[in-house]
Write a protein that holds these residues in place. Sequence first.
Motif, PDB file in Angstrom:
ATOM      1  N   GLU A 142      -4.309 -10.874   0.339  1.00  0.00           N
ATOM      2  CA  GLU A 142      -4.726 -11.285  -1.002  1.00  0.00           C
ATOM      3  C   GLU A 142      -3.516 -11.827  -1.761  1.00  0.00           C
ATOM      4  O   GLU A 142      -2.413 -11.928  -1.207  1.00  0.00           O
ATOM      5  CB  GLU A 142      -5.438 -10.134  -1.723  1.00  0.00           C
ATOM      6  CG  GLU A 142      -4.651  -8.850  -1.879  1.00  0.00           C
ATOM      7  CD  GLU A 142      -3.629  -8.905  -2.992  1.00  0.00           C
ATOM      8  OE1 GLU A 142      -3.975  -9.251  -4.139  1.00  0.00           O
ATOM      9  OE2 GLU A 142      -2.452  -8.585  -2.706  1.00  0.00           O
ATOM     10  N   SER A 143      -3.686 -12.172  -3.014  1.00  0.00           N
ATOM     11  CA  SER A 143      -2.680 -12.959  -3.740  1.00  0.00           C
ATOM     12  C   SER A 143      -1.348 -12.253  -3.942  1.00  0.00           C
ATOM     13  O   SER A 143      -0.314 -12.907  -4.095  1.00  0.00           O
ATOM     14  CB  SER A 143      -3.244 -13.373  -5.105  1.00  0.00           C
ATOM     15  OG  SER A 143      -4.433 -14.117  -4.938  1.00  0.00           O
ATOM     16  N   ASN A 144      -1.332 -10.913  -3.957  1.00  0.00           N
ATOM     17  CA  ASN A 144      -0.069 -10.179  -4.070  1.00  0.00           C
ATOM     18  C   ASN A 144       0.613  -9.966  -2.721  1.00  0.00           C
ATOM     19  O   ASN A 144       1.728  -9.477  -2.656  1.00  0.00           O
ATOM     20  CB  ASN A 144      -0.311  -8.801  -4.705  1.00  0.00           C
ATOM     21  CG  ASN A 144      -0.742  -8.886  -6.147  1.00  0.00           C
ATOM     22  OD1 ASN A 144       0.068  -9.074  -7.046  1.00  0.00           O
ATOM     23  ND2 ASN A 144      -2.046  -8.765  -6.388  1.00  0.00           N
ATOM     24  N   GLY A 145      -0.088 -10.296  -1.653  1.00  0.00           N
ATOM     25  CA  GLY A 145       0.471 -10.110  -0.311  1.00  0.00           C
ATOM     26  C   GLY A 145      -0.021  -8.874   0.406  1.00  0.00           C
ATOM     27  O   GLY A 145       0.430  -8.591   1.530  1.00  0.00           O
ATOM     28  N   ILE A 146      -0.956  -8.108  -0.191  1.00  0.00           N
ATOM     29  CA  ILE A 146      -1.524  -6.941   0.489  1.00  0.00           C
ATOM     30  C   ILE A 146      -2.372  -7.418   1.664  1.00  0.00           C
ATOM     31  O   ILE A 146      -3.243  -8.281   1.505  1.00  0.00           O
ATOM     32  CB  ILE A 146      -2.393  -6.102  -0.467  1.00  0.00           C
ATOM     33  CG1 ILE A 146      -1.576  -5.614  -1.678  1.00  0.00           C
ATOM     34  CG2 ILE A 146      -3.039  -4.930   0.278  1.00  0.00           C
ATOM     35  CD1 ILE A 146      -0.544  -4.585  -1.369  1.00  0.00           C
ATOM     36  N   LEU A 147      -2.128  -6.846   2.849  1.00  0.00           N
ATOM     37  CA  LEU A 147      -2.879  -7.223   4.037  1.00  0.00           C
ATOM     38  C   LEU A 147      -4.128  -6.355   4.173  1.00  0.00           C
ATOM     39  O   LEU A 147      -4.036  -5.131   4.237  1.00  0.00           O
ATOM     40  CB  LEU A 147      -2.009  -7.075   5.289  1.00  0.00           C
ATOM     41  CG  LEU A 147      -2.650  -7.473   6.624  1.00  0.00           C
ATOM     42  CD1 LEU A 147      -3.056  -8.942   6.637  1.00  0.00           C
ATOM     43  CD2 LEU A 147      -1.684  -7.173   7.782  1.00  0.00           C
ATOM     44  N   PHE A 148      -5.285  -7.026   4.194  1.00  0.00           N
ATOM     45  CA  PHE A 148      -6.562  -6.369   4.427  1.00  0.00           C
ATOM     46  C   PHE A 148      -7.077  -6.740   5.809  1.00  0.00           C
ATOM     47  O   PHE A 148      -6.880  -7.855   6.278  1.00  0.00           O
ATOM     48  CB  PHE A 148      -7.605  -6.815   3.396  1.00  0.00           C
ATOM     49  CG  PHE A 148      -7.499  -6.149   2.056  1.00  0.00           C
ATOM     50  CD1 PHE A 148      -8.162  -4.962   1.796  1.00  0.00           C
ATOM     51  CD2 PHE A 148      -6.744  -6.727   1.041  1.00  0.00           C
ATOM     52  CE1 PHE A 148      -8.074  -4.350   0.547  1.00  0.00           C
ATOM     53  CE2 PHE A 148      -6.656  -6.134  -0.216  1.00  0.00           C
ATOM     54  CZ  PHE A 148      -7.314  -4.945  -0.456  1.00  0.00           C
ATOM     55  N   GLU A 149      -7.764  -5.799   6.416  1.00  0.00           N
ATOM     56  CA  GLU A 149      -8.547  -6.046   7.615  1.00  0.00           C
ATOM     57  C   GLU A 149      -9.990  -5.683   7.281  1.00  0.00           C
ATOM     58  O   GLU A 149     -10.233  -4.690   6.596  1.00  0.00           O
ATOM     59  CB  GLU A 149      -8.041  -5.173   8.777  1.00  0.00           C
ATOM     60  CG  GLU A 149      -8.867  -5.258  10.048  1.00  0.00           C
ATOM     61  CD  GLU A 149      -8.371  -4.311  11.143  1.00  0.00           C
ATOM     62  OE1 GLU A 149      -9.032  -4.224  12.185  1.00  0.00           O
ATOM     63  OE2 GLU A 149      -7.334  -3.647  10.934  1.00  0.00           O
ATOM     64  N   ILE A 160       0.883  -1.167   0.000  1.00  0.00           N
ATOM     65  CA  ILE A 160       0.000   0.000   0.000  1.00  0.00           C
ATOM     66  C   ILE A 160       0.919   1.215   0.000  1.00  0.00           C
ATOM     67  O   ILE A 160       1.753   1.360   0.892  1.00  0.00           O
ATOM     68  CB  ILE A 160      -0.932  -0.013   1.221  1.00  0.00           C
ATOM     69  CG1 ILE A 160      -1.705  -1.337   1.291  1.00  0.00           C
ATOM     70  CG2 ILE A 160      -1.905   1.173   1.164  1.00  0.00           C
ATOM     71  CD1 ILE A 160      -2.482  -1.529   2.577  1.00  0.00           C
ATOM     72  N   THR A 161       0.802   2.073  -0.994  1.00  0.00           N
ATOM     73  CA  THR A 161       1.867   3.040  -1.249  1.00  0.00           C
ATOM     74  C   THR A 161       1.488   4.508  -1.066  1.00  0.00           C
ATOM     75  O   THR A 161       2.359   5.375  -1.116  1.00  0.00           O
ATOM     76  CB  THR A 161       2.426   2.835  -2.667  1.00  0.00           C
ATOM     77  OG1 THR A 161       1.351   2.648  -3.605  1.00  0.00           O
ATOM     78  CG2 THR A 161       3.310   1.595  -2.713  1.00  0.00           C
TER      79      THR A 161
END
Length: 313
Positions: free
Chosen positions: A264-271, A78-79
């Motif tokens: 998710e599949s790219n490794g981004i962490l969601f809550e 997340i940028t």
Amino acid sequence: MNKILGHHHISMITKNAKQNNYFYQKILGLRRVKVSVNQDDPSMYHLFFGDLTGSPGTGLTFFEIPMVGKTYRGTNAITQIGLFVPSEESLYYWKERFGEFQVKHEEVTTYAGRKALPFEDHEGLRLVLLDSKGEKVPEFWSKWDGSDASIEHQILGMGTIEMTVKNLNKLSITLTELFGYIEVSRTDNEALFQSVEGEGFGEIHVKELDGPKERPGRGSIHHLAIRAKDDKELEDWSEKVKARGFASSGIVDRYYFKSLYFRESNGILFEIATDEPGFTADSSIEELGTKLDLPPFLEGRRSEIEAKLEPID
């Protein structure tokens, strides 16, 4: 069908809670609505900033890690954080204010279809102020009359959140097929998604970029939390996340809200986080952010926890 209602909060890493507190309270004019600790590691502060009550969609939260190193920027992260302000005029108010406080910033430009003012905090965290153009925002967002910033130009809440990933299509499938986001625009390597069609307060701007994965450090973004209305909806989302083949944390009671975490599949962490009960669960509105608040399961360790924390104020 359940619907993601927008952003809930976004969480970052800071090296120094005192400096972080000064920047977000005194320069950005946000309200510190909760001083607490990382519930998984109570030796570190967890600070929450937002509107009058830290309403869902306004929360910027920070974990203090004093030994953390620098961020090495890259992909699968997340940028950038978008923050809404009331008008284009507000952007010029903030540009002047950033000059006064020597905040690194660019010129007023355009981002995700809006007039915008990109800037960085003292640790290199990338943010951008966005002209809300007077569009609808959640009716419960409330300005704080104790802010050091002009009430006319105060930051309203979260807008477009930027994610940079190696595989845009994989993230697109998660957002649209799992969560029901609408893809509102796409080019060869960028796409814009909205959780509520036509509304910017749940917007995610995805850029596709190959290369090294970001190595997080001070000023990096840990995760984005998105809104579930209540416990029942969170349970439904838990089942849907599992059915898509993602491993998750299961539902975690954070006292101020309940949460579910997954990558998710790219490794981004969601809550996925519930709206209730909110930060007034253990404080009056007037007292928010004025003392160290601990969830009930940590209250018995208060003396031990306080002994390990450096005072912020």
